[in-house]
Write a protein that holds these residues in place. Structure first.
Motif, PDB file in Angstrom:
ATOM      1  N   VAL A 149       0.848  -1.200   0.000  1.00 18.46           N
ATOM      2  CA  VAL A 149       0.000   0.000   0.000  1.00 18.46           C
ATOM      3  C   VAL A 149       0.882   1.248   0.000  1.00 18.46           C
ATOM      4  O   VAL A 149       0.616   2.205  -0.735  1.00 18.46           O
ATOM      5  N   THR A 150       1.946   1.242   0.789  1.00 20.80           N
ATOM      6  CA  THR A 150       2.872   2.376   0.816  1.00 20.80           C
ATOM      7  C   THR A 150       3.506   2.586  -0.553  1.00 20.80           C
ATOM      8  O   THR A 150       3.579   3.715  -1.050  1.00 20.80           O
ATOM      9  N   TYR A 151       3.937   1.516  -1.181  1.00 16.46           N
ATOM     10  CA  TYR A 151       4.565   1.609  -2.500  1.00 16.46           C
ATOM     11  C   TYR A 151       3.567   2.092  -3.545  1.00 16.46           C
ATOM     12  O   TYR A 151       3.914   2.862  -4.441  1.00 16.46           O
ATOM     13  N   LEU A 152       2.300   1.657  -3.435  1.00 20.35           N
ATOM     14  CA  LEU A 152       1.266   2.112  -4.363  1.00 20.35           C
ATOM     15  C   LEU A 152       1.046   3.619  -4.239  1.00 20.35           C
ATOM     16  O   LEU A 152       0.968   4.329  -5.249  1.00 20.35           O
ATOM     17  N   PHE A 153       0.965   4.122  -3.018  1.00 20.53           N
ATOM     18  CA  PHE A 153       0.784   5.560  -2.824  1.00 20.53           C
ATOM     19  C   PHE A 153       2.005   6.346  -3.275  1.00 20.53           C
ATOM     20  O   PHE A 153       1.892   7.459  -3.773  1.00 20.53           O
ATOM     21  N   GLU A 154       3.177   5.763  -3.117  1.00 20.28           N
ATOM     22  CA  GLU A 154       4.413   6.452  -3.473  1.00 20.28           C
ATOM     23  C   GLU A 154       4.582   6.560  -4.990  1.00 20.28           C
ATOM     24  O   GLU A 154       4.970   7.600  -5.504  1.00 20.28           O
TER      25      GLU A 154
END
Length: 113
Positions: free
Chosen positions: A22-27
């Motif tokens: 999820v963090t990588y998707l938002f980034e």
């Protein structure tokens, strides 16, 4: 409901993987993964964006506790959530891209709309 698929991992490992994805998707805006993982990531990412739209202290603390990078968590409040202010859900898109070469797992790209 988020968290119904086990994805072949122990619960702590699965939660850590989903937090990272999820963090990588938002980034980055999009990621390539298997279809089942993409569906789990979609559920949590949409929940985080909905929390970001509230912009309360409680919502901020929930997002900061889930997203692993502080700069990405701030990005959720400053850029991502305001973009979807007039939208009721459906913030992500899953596009199937065929089977993976090694083990023929069904692959997909999940991206922010």
């Amino acid at each position: 409901m988020p968290g119904t698929r086990k994805l072949g991992r122990a619960s702590d490992s699965r939660k850590a993987m989903l937090r990272a994805m999820v963090t990588y998707l938002f980034e980055n805006g999009k990621i390539e993964t298997t279809v089942t993982r993409a569906k789990e990531v979609r559920a949590m990412a949409e929940k985080m964006i909905t929390l970001g739209k509230e912009n309360t202290l409680h919502a901020k603390r929930q997002i900061f506790s889930y997203v692993t990078k502080e700069t990405v968590a701030k990005k959720v409040f400053d850029e991502i959530s305001p973009k979807y202010a007039d939208r009721n859900g459906g913030y992500t898109r899953i596009v199937k891209i065929g089977a993976r070469r090694g083990d023929a797992a069904e692959m997909a790209i999940i991206e922010l709309v």
